[in-house]
Design an enzyme around this catalytic site. Structure first.
Site, PDB file in Angstrom:
ATOM      1  N   ARG A 123      -4.930 -15.149  42.411  1.00  0.00           N
ATOM      2  CA  ARG A 123      -5.735 -15.061  41.074  1.00  0.00           C
ATOM      3  C   ARG A 123      -4.865 -13.796  40.943  1.00  0.00           C
ATOM      4  NH1 ARG A 123      -9.211 -19.368  41.827  1.00  0.00           N
ATOM      5  NH2 ARG A 123      -8.970 -21.114  40.604  1.00  0.00           N
ATOM      6  N   LYS A 145       4.605  -4.771  32.536  1.00  0.00           N
ATOM      7  CA  LYS A 145       5.464  -6.185  32.341  1.00  0.00           C
ATOM      8  C   LYS A 145       6.055  -6.891  32.951  1.00  0.00           C
ATOM      9  CE  LYS A 145       6.957  -6.137  27.402  1.00  0.00           C
ATOM     10  NZ  LYS A 145       7.448  -5.994  26.831  1.00  0.00           N
ATOM     11  N   GLU A 187      19.240   1.641  29.834  1.00  0.00           N
ATOM     12  CA  GLU A 187      17.858   2.466  29.090  1.00  0.00           C
ATOM     13  C   GLU A 187      17.867   3.949  28.839  1.00  0.00           C
ATOM     14  OE1 GLU A 187      16.230  -0.369  28.707  1.00  0.00           O
ATOM     15  OE2 GLU A 187      17.281  -2.455  29.784  1.00  0.00           O
ATOM     16  N   LYS A 228       8.347   6.093  28.281  1.00  0.00           N
ATOM     17  CA  LYS A 228       7.740   4.946  28.401  1.00  0.00           C
ATOM     18  C   LYS A 228       6.677   4.988  29.358  1.00  0.00           C
ATOM     19  CE  LYS A 228       8.398   0.459  30.032  1.00  0.00           C
ATOM     20  NZ  LYS A 228       9.472  -1.089  30.432  1.00  0.00           N
ATOM     21  N   GLU A 238       2.285  -4.621  23.664  1.00  0.00           N
ATOM     22  CA  GLU A 238       3.337  -5.272  22.937  1.00  0.00           C
ATOM     23  C   GLU A 238       2.876  -5.842  21.609  1.00  0.00           C
ATOM     24  OE1 GLU A 238       7.051  -5.409  24.652  1.00  0.00           O
ATOM     25  OE2 GLU A 238       7.745  -6.347  22.484  1.00  0.00           O
ATOM     26  N   ARG A 242       5.167  -0.018  20.934  1.00  0.00           N
ATOM     27  CA  ARG A 242       5.884  -0.269  22.310  1.00  0.00           C
ATOM     28  C   ARG A 242       6.833  -1.093  21.970  1.00  0.00           C
ATOM     29  NH1 ARG A 242       3.681  -2.464  28.313  1.00  0.00           N
ATOM     30  NH2 ARG A 242       6.016  -2.326  29.357  1.00  0.00           N
ATOM     31  N   ASN A 246      12.532  -2.388  22.656  1.00  0.00           N
ATOM     32  CA  ASN A 246      13.231  -3.576  22.739  1.00  0.00           C
ATOM     33  C   ASN A 246      14.294  -2.901  21.525  1.00  0.00           C
ATOM     34  OD1 ASN A 246      11.747  -5.450  23.997  1.00  0.00           O
ATOM     35  ND2 ASN A 246      10.133  -5.237  22.352  1.00  0.00           N
ATOM     36  N   HIS A 249      17.662  -4.838  22.281  1.00  0.00           N
ATOM     37  CA  HIS A 249      16.800  -5.852  23.351  1.00  0.00           C
ATOM     38  C   HIS A 249      18.102  -7.035  22.780  1.00  0.00           C
ATOM     39  CE1 HIS A 249      16.194  -3.548  25.646  1.00  0.00           C
ATOM     40  NE2 HIS A 249      16.006  -3.929  26.701  1.00  0.00           N
ATOM     41  N   HIS A 253      19.794  -9.687  24.417  1.00  0.00           N
ATOM     42  CA  HIS A 253      18.933 -10.433  24.716  1.00  0.00           C
ATOM     43  C   HIS A 253      20.158 -11.933  24.760  1.00  0.00           C
ATOM     44  CE1 HIS A 253      14.747  -9.195  25.901  1.00  0.00           C
ATOM     45  NE2 HIS A 253      15.999  -8.937  27.468  1.00  0.00           N
ATOM     46  N   HIS A 267      22.526  -6.700  32.013  1.00  0.00           N
ATOM     47  CA  HIS A 267      21.564  -6.358  31.040  1.00  0.00           C
ATOM     48  C   HIS A 267      20.979  -5.257  30.587  1.00  0.00           C
ATOM     49  CE1 HIS A 267      16.739  -6.259  29.247  1.00  0.00           C
ATOM     50  NE2 HIS A 267      17.503  -4.821  29.993  1.00  0.00           N
TER      51      HIS A 267
HETATM   52  N1  LIG Z   1       9.154  -5.612  32.938  1.00  0.00           N
HETATM   53  C1  LIG Z   1       9.849  -4.460  32.400  1.00  0.00           C
HETATM   54  O1  LIG Z   1       9.706  -4.008  31.883  1.00  0.00           O
HETATM   55  C2  LIG Z   1      11.514  -4.859  31.879  1.00  0.00           C
HETATM   56  C3  LIG Z   1      12.244  -3.732  31.575  1.00  0.00           C
HETATM   57  C4  LIG Z   1      13.148  -3.416  31.510  1.00  0.00           C
HETATM   58  C5  LIG Z   1      14.201  -4.569  31.996  1.00  0.00           C
HETATM   59  N2  LIG Z   1      13.223  -5.054  32.879  1.00  0.00           N
HETATM   60  C6  LIG Z   1      14.430  -6.558  33.726  1.00  0.00           C
HETATM   61  O2  LIG Z   1      14.955  -6.045  34.368  1.00  0.00           O
HETATM   62  C7  LIG Z   1      16.253  -6.946  34.975  1.00  0.00           C
HETATM   63  C8  LIG Z   1      17.447  -6.132  35.341  1.00  0.00           C
HETATM   64  O3  LIG Z   1      17.209  -4.976  36.796  1.00  0.00           O
HETATM   65  P1  LIG Z   1      18.336  -3.865  37.045  1.00  0.00           P
HETATM   66  O4  LIG Z   1      19.891  -3.684  36.197  1.00  0.00           O
HETATM   67  O5  LIG Z   1      18.116  -3.119  38.253  1.00  0.00           O
HETATM   68  O6  LIG Z   1      18.876  -5.122  37.990  1.00  0.00           O
HETATM   69  P2  LIG Z   1      18.799  -6.239  39.113  1.00  0.00           P
HETATM   70  O7  LIG Z   1      17.714  -5.984  39.512  1.00  0.00           O
HETATM   71  O8  LIG Z   1      19.352  -7.670  39.553  1.00  0.00           O
HETATM   72  O9  LIG Z   1      19.209  -5.486  40.801  1.00  0.00           O
HETATM   73  C9  LIG Z   1      21.152  -4.858  40.308  1.00  0.00           C
HETATM   74  C10 LIG Z   1      21.488  -4.962  41.359  1.00  0.00           C
HETATM   75  O10 LIG Z   1      21.729  -4.041  41.917  1.00  0.00           O
HETATM   76  C11 LIG Z   1      21.477  -4.016  43.224  1.00  0.00           C
HETATM   77  N3  LIG Z   1      20.401  -3.018  43.617  1.00  0.00           N
HETATM   78  C12 LIG Z   1      19.354  -2.845  43.465  1.00  0.00           C
HETATM   79  N4  LIG Z   1      19.680  -1.631  43.652  1.00  0.00           N
HETATM   80  C13 LIG Z   1      20.156  -1.348  45.332  1.00  0.00           C
HETATM   81  C14 LIG Z   1      20.110  -0.374  45.832  1.00  0.00           C
HETATM   82  N5  LIG Z   1      19.254   0.981  45.999  1.00  0.00           N
HETATM   83  N6  LIG Z   1      21.802  -0.650  46.172  1.00  0.00           N
HETATM   84  C15 LIG Z   1      22.715  -1.353  46.434  1.00  0.00           C
HETATM   85  N7  LIG Z   1      22.313  -2.786  45.194  1.00  0.00           N
HETATM   86  C16 LIG Z   1      20.868  -1.983  44.589  1.00  0.00           C
HETATM   87  C17 LIG Z   1      20.542  -5.956  42.839  1.00  0.00           C
HETATM   88  O11 LIG Z   1      21.005  -6.522  44.298  1.00  0.00           O
HETATM   89  C18 LIG Z   1      21.338  -5.935  42.198  1.00  0.00           C
HETATM   90  O12 LIG Z   1      22.463  -6.830  42.430  1.00  0.00           O
HETATM   91  C19 LIG Z   1      16.120  -7.895  34.056  1.00  0.00           C
HETATM   92  O13 LIG Z   1      15.996  -8.744  34.428  1.00  0.00           O
HETATM   93  C20 LIG Z   1      15.926  -7.209  32.993  1.00  0.00           C
HETATM   94  O14 LIG Z   1      15.075  -8.230  32.217  1.00  0.00           O
HETATM   95  C21 LIG Z   1      12.281  -5.624  32.777  1.00  0.00           C
END
Ligand SMILES: NC(=O)c1ccc[n+]([C@@H]2O[C@H](COP(=O)([O-])OP(=O)(O)OC[C@H]3O[C@@H](n4cnc5c(N)ncnc54)[C@H](O)[C@@H]3O)[C@@H](O)[C@H]2O)c1
Length: 368
Positions: A123, A145, A187, A228, A238, A242, A246, A249, A253, A267
């Site tokens: 929980r 988030k 971003e 941010k 949000e 906030r 997006n 996005h 998306h 992404h």
């Molecule tokens: N929660 C939020 O507020 C929020 C905001 C924006 C995006 N997101 C989410 O984030 C995700 C995208 O994040 P991302 O672009 O980091 O993708 P990801 O986590 O898939 O990482 C991208 C790739 O890089 C690799 N990687 C990461 N760090 C590394 C490092 N230091 N060395 C070598 N490889 C590395 C990972 O293994 C992966 O293959 C999406 O799912 C999106 O929806 C969430």
């Protein structure tokens, strides 16, 4: 580089975002001081486990901290119910208690999955974000988030759960593939476009140094985190402003869904195209100057990012299919479309009741 700290003053859920050069190597001492006597469940992915996990483990071991590792496959498909179940089972099997902590070591995928696992296990367990991708350092690790995807769309299942600490180690970015770095940069640009035109101008002047790993990189990460944080403080759950985060996005998306959340479109790449489309759509509606669209696209393109639908390899589904994905956007209220539109660089606003036929016509035009 001296460490920088951005404080997120959310009352009893306040936390620090620390940005620095060797934070994974010093994490053990820091965690021991801040969370004495706790054990840690490290959630990471295969790539990050290979490149960065050994540094973290060495520093936890040196500090005498107990830990277990749960390694997921890398990639967006990991944000699923099945993987969530594996993480939760792993935490419980390791007998982590409610007072112990989860560490999300990785990009946004791991941050979202591990954060959500922390939110629901026993929980609610505390967690620490250790973002290793640029995208995660400037965006997803901050703001609480967390969540996973559904076959119905991205991020449709989740919880707001703030971390207790964010350690953004810039040295981790050294092993991040260049395409992923560029995707994260989209971003960063987003913050300039939302409401910070001087930052966009600064990015235009400093892009190369940011990509080369000079001092501007730390500055860009810190500035993005400050921006941010400002939005998170104004509207944590949000319900209003906030949503500006997006920008790009809704289109992005839909494109990610259309390309099966695959390597065809990362992404951040979807966000890049989406931001150009949001500017273009605003110009088409007569709200903004089309020169701004050109300027935004030029900057993103110079950073190696896709900016047009035609930049996505392979066939895109029909516009009706894209519109169907847009209709599943989380900003849809009682069936009406909400878009982040703009009057120019740094002048975005939330537009409710956007006419779907105008969006579909615009997409059709952009396909040509
Ligand atoms: N929660 C939020 O507020 C929020 C905001 C924006 C995006 N997101 C989410 O984030 C995700 C995208 O994040 P991302 O672009 O980091 O993708 P990801 O986590 O898939 O990482 C991208 C790739 O890089 C690799 N990687 C990461 N760090 C590394 C490092 N230091 N060395 C070598 N490889 C590395 C990972 O293994 C992966 O293959 C999406 O799912 C999106 O929806 C969430």
């Amino acid at each position: 580089m001296a460490e920088r700290t951005v404080h997120v003053p959310l009352g009893d859920r306040a936390y620090d975002i620390v940005i620095g050069d060797a934070l994974l190597d010093t994490a053990g001492a820091r965690l021991k001081a801040k969370f004495p006597g706790r054990r840690f469940g490290i959630v990471t992915d295969t790539e990050v486990a290979r490149e960065q996990l050994p540094r973290l483990i060495r520093s936890l071991d040196a500090a005498g901290i107990g830990h277990v590792e749960i390694v997921m496959p890398n990639g967006e498909a990991t944000k699923s119910f099945a993987r969530l179940g594996e993480v939760v089972d792993g935490l419980l099997a390791a007998r982590l208690e409610r007072g112990d902590l989860v560490i999300a070591l990785g990009g946004g995928v791991i941050g979202d999955l591990a954060g959500f696992a922390a939110a629901v296990t026993r929980r609610g367990m505390d967690f620490v974000q250790m973002p290793t991708s640029l995208l995660a350092q400037v965006d997803s690790s901050v703001g609480g988030k967390t969540g996973i995807n559904s076959p119905h769309g991205k991020n449709l299942i989740g919880a707001f759960h703030q971390p207790k600490l964010v350690l953004a180690d810039l040295a981790a970015l050294e092993t991040l593939p260049p395409r992923e770095f560029a995707a994260g940069y989209a971003e960063v640009v987003k913050y300039g476009l939302i409401d910070d035109a001087p930052f966009f101008e600064w990015l235009e002047a400093n892009r190369q140094e940011i990509f080369d790993g000079g001092p501007a990189r730390a500055e860009a990460v810190a500035h993005a985190c400050e921006n941010k944080t400002r939005f998170v403080l104004a509207d944590e759950k949000e319900t209003g402003v906030r949503a500006l985060l997006n920008l790009g996005h809704t289109f992005g998306h839909a494109l990610e869904k259309a390309t099966g959340y695959s390597a065809r479109l990362l992404h951040g790449e979807g966000v890049s195209i989406g931001m150009v489309l949001a500017h273009g759509f605003s110009a088409k509606l007569g709200l903004a100057n089309s020169q701004d669209t050109v300027r935004v696209a030029a900057h993103l393109q110079a950073a190696g990012l896709p900016t047009r639908l035609a930049d996505i390899p392979g066939e895109l589904p029909l516009t009706t299919v894209l519109m169907d994905a847009i209709a599943q956007d989380k900003k849809v209220v009682r069936g009406s479309l909400t878009f982040i539109l703009t009057r120019g660089i740094g002048e975005t606003f939330i537009e409710r009741n956007v006419d779907p036929t105008a969006v579909a016509a615009f997409i059709d035009e952009m396909r040509k």
